[in-house]
Design a protein around this motif. Sequence first.
Motif, mmCIF file in Angstrom:
data_model
loop_
_atom_site.group_PDB
_atom_site.id
_atom_site.type_symbol
_atom_site.label_atom_id
_atom_site.label_comp_id
_atom_site.label_asym_id
_atom_site.label_seq_id
_atom_site.Cartn_x
_atom_site.Cartn_y
_atom_site.Cartn_z
ATOM 1 N N MET A 121 -19.622 -6.200 76.477
ATOM 2 C CA MET A 121 -18.755 -5.662 77.521
ATOM 3 C C MET A 121 -18.696 -4.157 77.344
ATOM 4 S SD MET A 121 -16.535 -5.975 80.096
ATOM 5 C CE MET A 121 -16.713 -7.727 80.230
ATOM 6 N N GLN A 122 -19.106 -3.444 78.350
ATOM 7 C CA GLN A 122 -19.154 -1.989 78.301
ATOM 8 C C GLN A 122 -17.871 -1.403 78.889
ATOM 9 O OE1 GLN A 122 -21.480 -0.352 76.798
ATOM 10 N NE2 GLN A 122 -21.078 1.719 77.428
ATOM 11 N N LEU A 123 -17.074 -0.762 78.035
ATOM 12 C CA LEU A 123 -15.858 -0.085 78.461
ATOM 13 C C LEU A 123 -15.961 1.378 78.051
ATOM 14 C CD1 LEU A 123 -13.135 -2.601 77.203
ATOM 15 C CD2 LEU A 123 -14.207 -2.530 79.445
ATOM 16 N N SER A 124 -15.415 2.257 78.874
ATOM 17 C CA SER A 124 -15.360 3.667 78.495
ATOM 18 C C SER A 124 -13.926 4.149 78.645
ATOM 19 C CB SER A 124 -16.319 4.505 79.345
ATOM 20 O OG SER A 124 -16.009 4.395 80.716
ATOM 21 N N SER A 125 -13.581 5.136 77.832
ATOM 22 C CA SER A 125 -12.209 5.625 77.785
ATOM 23 C C SER A 125 -12.192 7.137 77.942
ATOM 24 C CB SER A 125 -11.602 5.227 76.432
ATOM 25 O OG SER A 125 -10.349 5.812 76.251
ATOM 26 N N SER A 126 -11.191 7.636 78.669
ATOM 27 C CA SER A 126 -11.016 9.081 78.817
ATOM 28 C C SER A 126 -9.547 9.375 79.078
ATOM 29 C CB SER A 126 -11.884 9.620 79.957
ATOM 30 O OG SER A 126 -11.517 9.023 81.187
#
Length: 112
Positions: free
Chosen positions: A1-6
């Motif tokens: 599962m590809q998650l990105s955070s900013s």
Amino acid sequence: MQLSSSPANGATLITVNATRIDAAAAIQFRDSMRDLTADGAGDIIMDLSQVTFVDSSGLGAIVGAMKQLGSGRHMHLAGLTPDVDKVFRLTRMDTVFAIHRSVADATPRAAG
């Protein structure tokens, strides 16, 4: 599962870079969310605009991610596609989560 955070103006934006949150991805989703939110403070905005399918396991993983935030932190959902929005409404989870049309609508405004 590809998650990105900013960072998102006092909150944390987590973007789900997948089309499905289902039984096959639920455990990995939950673990990734725990890793991305464990050290943070403030609210979470989850961008679901790329997600076109959520099953009961995926819904449970999203609820679990919200619960692991602890008290004083909230999870906002943004950009729900029509089918995902329907799942949240049919299960009455739209009464549990703050749901916004877009990430921009969910992002806190700078005090001015």
